[in-house]
Design a protein around this motif. Structure first.
Motif, PDB file in Angstrom:
ATOM      1  N   ALA A  79       5.498  17.816  -5.158  1.00  0.00           N
ATOM      2  CA  ALA A  79       4.909  17.215  -3.961  1.00  0.00           C
ATOM      3  C   ALA A  79       5.956  16.387  -3.234  1.00  0.00           C
ATOM      4  CB  ALA A  79       3.726  16.335  -4.328  1.00  0.00           C
ATOM      5  N   ASP A  80       5.857  16.397  -1.927  1.00  0.00           N
ATOM      6  CA  ASP A  80       6.788  15.638  -1.105  1.00  0.00           C
ATOM      7  C   ASP A  80       6.008  14.961   0.006  1.00  0.00           C
ATOM      8  OD1 ASP A  80       9.171  14.690   0.049  1.00  0.00           O
ATOM      9  OD2 ASP A  80       9.263  16.441   1.370  1.00  0.00           O
ATOM     10  N   LEU A  81       6.157  13.656   0.095  1.00  0.00           N
ATOM     11  CA  LEU A  81       5.529  12.900   1.173  1.00  0.00           C
ATOM     12  C   LEU A  81       6.483  12.957   2.350  1.00  0.00           C
ATOM     13  CD1 LEU A  81       3.206  11.096   2.126  1.00  0.00           C
ATOM     14  CD2 LEU A  81       4.407   9.145   1.147  1.00  0.00           C
ATOM     15  N   ALA A 134       0.837  -1.206   0.000  1.00  0.00           N
ATOM     16  CA  ALA A 134       0.000   0.000   0.000  1.00  0.00           C
ATOM     17  C   ALA A 134       0.871   1.256   0.000  1.00  0.00           C
ATOM     18  CB  ALA A 134      -0.932  -0.006   1.208  1.00  0.00           C
ATOM     19  N   MET A 135       1.894   1.288   0.857  1.00  0.00           N
ATOM     20  CA  MET A 135       2.762   2.460   0.923  1.00  0.00           C
ATOM     21  C   MET A 135       3.579   2.612  -0.363  1.00  0.00           C
ATOM     22  SD  MET A 135       2.028   4.198   3.515  1.00  0.00           S
ATOM     23  CE  MET A 135       3.295   5.416   3.164  1.00  0.00           C
ATOM     24  N   LYS A 136       3.950   1.510  -0.975  1.00  0.00           N
ATOM     25  CA  LYS A 136       4.670   1.566  -2.252  1.00  0.00           C
ATOM     26  C   LYS A 136       3.820   2.291  -3.300  1.00  0.00           C
ATOM     27  CE  LYS A 136       6.049  -1.490  -6.061  1.00  0.00           C
ATOM     28  NZ  LYS A 136       7.257  -0.869  -6.527  1.00  0.00           N
ATOM     29  N   ARG A 137       2.551   1.907  -3.399  1.00  0.00           N
ATOM     30  CA  ARG A 137       1.656   2.559  -4.374  1.00  0.00           C
ATOM     31  C   ARG A 137       1.511   4.048  -4.086  1.00  0.00           C
ATOM     32  NH1 ARG A 137      -2.861  -0.377  -6.305  1.00  0.00           N
ATOM     33  NH2 ARG A 137      -3.497   1.637  -7.138  1.00  0.00           N
ATOM     34  N   VAL A 138       1.386   4.406  -2.811  1.00  0.00           N
ATOM     35  CA  VAL A 138       1.223   5.815  -2.433  1.00  0.00           C
ATOM     36  C   VAL A 138       2.487   6.607  -2.769  1.00  0.00           C
ATOM     37  CG1 VAL A 138       0.946   7.394  -0.472  1.00  0.00           C
ATOM     38  CG2 VAL A 138      -0.519   5.367  -0.659  1.00  0.00           C
ATOM     39  N   ASP A 149       5.385  10.389  -6.417  1.00  0.00           N
ATOM     40  CA  ASP A 149       6.516  10.706  -7.301  1.00  0.00           C
ATOM     41  C   ASP A 149       6.061  11.340  -8.612  1.00  0.00           C
ATOM     42  OD1 ASP A 149       8.506   9.891  -5.612  1.00  0.00           O
ATOM     43  OD2 ASP A 149       8.966   8.028  -6.668  1.00  0.00           O
ATOM     44  N   ARG A 150       4.862  11.004  -9.055  1.00  0.00           N
ATOM     45  CA  ARG A 150       4.366  11.536 -10.324  1.00  0.00           C
ATOM     46  C   ARG A 150       3.851  12.976 -10.198  1.00  0.00           C
ATOM     47  NH1 ARG A 150       3.406   6.005 -10.881  1.00  0.00           N
ATOM     48  NH2 ARG A 150       1.329   5.832 -10.033  1.00  0.00           N
TER      49      ARG A 150
END
Length: 199
Positions: free
Chosen positions: A124-126, A110-114, A119-120
């Motif tokens: 934006a920065d998580l 789930a975190m990989k998908r987020v 990244d796209r």
């Protein structure tokens, strides 16, 4: 602090120590969760495979080094590339951090998908705190009912990714918690106001 080699080394050492402390704190918070479905020996192998990687390392570095390495969980096998974002935005301070990530495959995917959806986005920065809040929400969803095949994690993961695509920005952690609480309540799970999802 002086801007010289010893000052920079001390800052790097302090940051590494803080990251280790955060990882330990996170693990202590997870103490009441069910045991991860990945065998400890398998996790030891993943950690030893990372000896050739220079840390701190990005998710892209980890995937390039051991992305095809299989991790056997209770219900299925996962390649490390399915659990770790192929991203320079995701960093790991030590092999232990990678181990912590892959020991809970449903949350890791789930975190990989987020992370990869983020990244796209341009600009934006998580950030660390927002990432931790998303992950904590996923952990709470995983703890709700062991027999629900982690449907809540998939629903909220897809909702976050959809919000990123449609609105071109990351949803706030409170909005994610609220959406998770709505999912729980609509599926008959009680969420108290004093819990993480009780917003």
């Amino acid at each position: 602090m002086a801007d010289n080699k010893s000052g920079r080394d001390k800052q790097a050492d302090d940051e590494e120590r803080r990251q280790r402390e955060r990882a330990i704190e996170t693990e202590l918070e997870r103490g009441d969760e069910p045991e991860p479905p990945v065998d400890e020996a398998n996790l030891d192998d993943v950690e030893s495979d990372l000896e050739a990687v220079s840390f701190p390392a990005t998710g892209a570095d980890v995937v390039a080094a051991i992305g095809d390495r299989e991790v056997d969980a209770t219900d299925e096998s996962y390649a490390v590339a399915e659990l770790v974002p192929d991203s320079d935005a995701e960093t790991f301070a030590a092999p232990t951090d990678v181990r912590i990530r892959v020991q809970r495959p449903t949350i890791a995917t789930a975190m990989k998908r987020v992370v990869e959806a983020t990244d796209r986005l341009s600009g934006a920065d998580l950030g660390r705190s927002q990432r931790d809040a998303y992950e904590k929400t996923f952990r709470e969803l995983a703890a709700i009912d062991a027999d629900d095949d982690d449907e809540g994690i998939r629903v909220i993961r897809d909702w976050i990714v959809e919000q990123i695509r449609e609105k071109e920005k990351l949803p706030g952690s409170r909005a994610v918690r609220r959406e998770a609480a709505d999912f729980c309540r609509s599926n008959g799970y009680e969420v108290r106001d004093d819990e993480w999802l009780g917003v």
